[in-house]
Design a protein around this motif. Structure first.
Motif, PDB file in Angstrom:
ATOM      1  N   TYR A 138      -5.216   6.161  -1.643  1.00 29.52           N
ATOM      2  CA  TYR A 138      -4.307   4.845  -1.217  1.00 29.52           C
ATOM      3  C   TYR A 138      -4.366   3.940  -2.501  1.00 29.52           C
ATOM      4  O   TYR A 138      -5.295   3.741  -2.984  1.00 29.52           O
TER       5      TYR A 138
ATOM      6  N   TRP B 103     -10.739  -3.446   0.082  1.00 28.13           N
ATOM      7  CA  TRP B 103     -10.052  -2.423   1.021  1.00 28.13           C
ATOM      8  C   TRP B 103     -10.774  -2.124   2.200  1.00 28.13           C
ATOM      9  O   TRP B 103     -12.005  -2.458   1.984  1.00 28.13           O
TER      10      TRP B 103
ATOM     11  N   ILE C  93       0.763  -1.063   0.073  1.00 33.93           N
ATOM     12  CA  ILE C  93      -0.074   0.123   0.070  1.00 33.93           C
ATOM     13  C   ILE C  93       1.177   1.179  -0.050  1.00 33.93           C
ATOM     14  O   ILE C  93       1.809   1.348   0.747  1.00 33.93           O
TER      15      ILE C  93
ATOM     16  N   TYR D   5      -9.292  -6.285  -5.553  1.00 29.39           N
ATOM     17  CA  TYR D   5      -8.868  -5.829  -4.486  1.00 29.39           C
ATOM     18  C   TYR D   5      -9.866  -5.500  -3.269  1.00 29.39           C
ATOM     19  O   TYR D   5     -10.864  -4.656  -3.836  1.00 29.39           O
TER      20      TYR D   5
ATOM     21  N   GLN E  64     -13.127   0.860  -4.498  1.00 27.97           N
ATOM     22  CA  GLN E  64     -13.357  -0.323  -4.070  1.00 27.97           C
ATOM     23  C   GLN E  64     -13.246  -1.450  -5.241  1.00 27.97           C
ATOM     24  O   GLN E  64     -13.895  -1.570  -6.304  1.00 27.97           O
TER      25      GLN E  64
ATOM     26  N   THR F 140      -3.305 -10.200   3.956  1.00 25.01           N
ATOM     27  CA  THR F 140      -3.876  -8.689   4.140  1.00 25.01           C
ATOM     28  C   THR F 140      -2.542  -7.764   4.365  1.00 25.01           C
ATOM     29  O   THR F 140      -1.879  -8.139   5.355  1.00 25.01           O
TER      30      THR F 140
ATOM     31  N   VAL G 231      -5.475   1.207   7.384  1.00 26.51           N
ATOM     32  CA  VAL G 231      -5.778   0.872   5.964  1.00 26.51           C
ATOM     33  C   VAL G 231      -5.686  -0.604   5.689  1.00 26.51           C
ATOM     34  O   VAL G 231      -4.355  -0.586   5.738  1.00 26.51           O
ATOM     35  N   THR G 232      -6.365  -1.438   4.945  1.00 28.14           N
ATOM     36  CA  THR G 232      -5.956  -2.735   4.703  1.00 28.14           C
ATOM     37  C   THR G 232      -6.219  -2.990   3.232  1.00 28.14           C
ATOM     38  O   THR G 232      -7.041  -2.200   2.766  1.00 28.14           O
ATOM     39  N   CYS G 233      -5.504  -3.881   2.568  1.00 25.34           N
ATOM     40  CA  CYS G 233      -5.757  -4.242   1.129  1.00 25.34           C
ATOM     41  C   CYS G 233      -5.440  -5.657   1.181  1.00 25.34           C
ATOM     42  O   CYS G 233      -4.458  -6.149   1.477  1.00 25.34           O
TER      43      CYS G 233
ATOM     44  N   ASN H  46      -7.025  -1.357  -7.663  1.00 26.38           N
ATOM     45  CA  ASN H  46      -5.936  -1.316  -6.772  1.00 26.38           C
ATOM     46  C   ASN H  46      -5.625   0.240  -6.355  1.00 26.38           C
ATOM     47  O   ASN H  46      -4.537   0.413  -6.026  1.00 26.38           O
TER      48      ASN H  46
END
Length: 542
Positions: free
Chosen positions: A115, A128, A101, A126, A143, A174, A161-163, A146
């Motif tokens: 992001y 998020w 990220i 992806y 959403q 993650t 913040v996660t992806c 990427n």
């Protein structure tokens, strides 16, 4: 001869291949060999006998991109005829690698931001997540891709913040990016509000959302012994500590937020600096006394002894006192707080006369025949007793009041002498204060300023201009021709000008230049031919 065939297939990591083998002759059997042609796959095998018509290897792909296993298959008919070898590929897919990220980890002052992550091989989507709630972030677009755009609330943001990258074979691990905005405001500080008689105290707060450390401040004359940067501190107090605030701010990469404060009392307040109000209460019926506020005081304790009683409240910075007017005593005030009374300040109350202030009047009376001296009135009901120590001086008016007029004698001795003008005041209580004195220097004048007798009539004007910076003029009207001498003396009796003028019958104008002389007072005389003084006056040079 049998003709064999098989279609290449795609499976996911850890799945059995289940690759079906076909032939143009019923009952055909198969043997095969395998080889990994792409990627990092294991679990594939060979079959030289006893093989069925389906390849069921469980294939594992240890990479993050797909791998390929190629099978080479040989068909054999029931009659033993061996057909031509053919091949079939099994592609083994894998879950994508974890994305990386990029974007701000500190969002101080931002209302929106982006992001993103680099495209992950074989990822098809992806997912998020952002800190949520009324004080968090909201994904407004992106959403599943990427790159996302988020709105940031005006409140506190602190979280992750996660992806996660995904495809039909699974999801990556993650990836997390910690995001910080301002921390929340600390809650109430726990700890003693009074440290009377204590040398240490502990103060603490609950952990604050979004804070990475805590900044404490303590009052003057106290010290943080331990715990700075944490949610709890130990404070050392000194005897000089009276009052102040313990404060704490929550801190993170966005800075400090406004501090939470706790008022703390340490020891009794200091004594008031001074008490304002009349010290002499002779004849007075009421008076007001006051002090300046004392640091750390929550109240005041006034007491009076002998001279009267306090009217109304005695806990403020001022009090009203009913006085008896004939008895002295004292009035005191101590500052107070929860630790008790501080040291009292005391003003002694007396019923004696007030000494007069400084005497106003000339300190050098050279050239003067009268003078006025005065003092400021010290109050109603006072009389003033003046006395003089200068030889020949006399009080002509004002004895008993605060202003007198004195007469100053002239002599023929051209020297100076000195003495004192003195005054005392007497009040209604019958007491007399100390003398107030002022030194005075006088001059014996060698100039006889009295007019002589002249047989011939003449009229003299006053000197003009007076004062003057250069010359002065005297107009003389005479009934005959005659000679006149003009003499000018300084204040010490020195003759500085001696000039003769010839007058004619009628009006004459006589001019005398004193421009070169120093500024000050000069004495002018007109003498006839027999040296009789026929006119005299003073002139001021400026």
């Amino acid at each position: 001869l049998p003709v064999g065939s098989a279609s290449s297939i795609v499976i996911c990591n850890g799945d059995p291949s289940n690759l079906p083998l076909n032939s143009t002759i019923s009952g055909t059997t198969f043997t095969w060999t395998s080889a990994v042609t792409t990627g990092s796959v294991f679990g594939n095998g060979n079959c030289a006998s006893g093989c069925n018509s389906t390849i069921s290897d469980v294939l594992t792909n240890i990479g993050t991109v797909h791998g390929v296993v190629q099978y080479t298959i040989i068909p054999t008919s029931p009659s033993g005829c061996v057909g031509a070898a053919f091949t079939a590929n099994v592609t083994v897919g894998a879950a994508p690698a974890a994305p990386v990220i990029t974007g701000p980890s500190v969002v101080c002052g931002l209302t929106s931001t982006t992001y993103s992550c680099a495209l992950v091989p074989e990822a098809t989507t992806y997912t998020w997540t952002v800190p949520t709630g009324v004080t968090g972030m909201t994904i407004t677009s992106g959403q599943g891709t990427n790159s996302i755009t988020v709105n940031i609330s005006a409140g506190t943001v602190s979280g992750n913040v996660t992806c996660t990258a995904s495809n039909n074979c699974g999801s990556s691990s993650t990836t997390t990016l910690a995001v910080t905005k301002k921390p929340a405001q600390p809650g109430a500080i726990s700890g003693p509000t009074s440290t009377c008689g204590q040398t240490t105290a502990t103060y603490s707060i609950a952990s604050v959302f979004g804070a990475t450390s805590y900044a404490w401040t303590v009052p003057a004359n106290t010290f943080i012994a331990s715990g700075q940067g944490t949610t709890s501190i130990t404070v050392t107090t000194t005897p000089a500590f009276v009052y102040g605030q313990v404060k704490v701010s929550a801190v993170n990469a966005c800075g400090n937020i406004p501090a939470t404060a706790l008022n703390v009392t340490g020891n009794v307040p200091a004594a008031p600096v001074s008490i304002s109000g009349p010290a002499n209460v002779c004849g007075a019926s009421t008076a007001t006394y006051s002090i300046s506020p004392v640091f750390g005081a929550t109240g005041y304790n006034w007491t009076i002894s002998g001279a009267g009683t306090i009217v109304g409240s005695n806990t403020g910075t001022s009090v009203t006192v009913a006085l008896n007017g004939t008895t002295g005593g004292s009035i005191s005030c101590a500052a107070t707080n929860v630790c008790g009374n501080g040291t009292a300040k005391t003003l002694n109350l007396v019923v004696t006369a007030i000494q007069p202030g400084l005497i106003s009047g000339p300190s050098n009376t050279c050239g003067m025949t009268t003078a006025t001296y005065s003092v400021t009135s010290v109050g109603a009901g006072y009389t003033y007793n003046w006395s003089l120590t200068l030889l020949g001086w006399a009080i002509t008016s004002g004895q008993g009041t605060n202003t007198i007029t004195v007469s100053i004698p002239l002599t023929t001795n051209a020297t100076t002498y000195s003495g004192l003008v003195r005054v005392t005041s007497t009040n209604t209580c019958g007491s007399t204060s100390l003398y107030r004195t002022t030194p005075v220097t006088a001059c014996h004048s060698g100039i006889a300023m009295n007019n002589g007798v002249e047989s011939i009539s003449s009229t003299f004007s006053n000197i003009y201009p007076n004062p003057t910076s250069s010359e002065f003029t005297i107009d003389v009207t005479s009934d005959v021709d005659k000679d006149v001498t003009v003499e000018v003396y300084d204040v010490l009796g020195n003759l500085v000008i001696h000039a003769k003028h010839q007058l004619v019958s009628g009006t004459n104008t006589m001019k005398t230049n004193i421009e070169e002389f120093k500024n000050g007072m000069y004495f002018v005389r007109l003498l006839d031919v027999d040296s009789n003084v026929i006119h005299s006056q003073t002139v001021i040079k400026q």
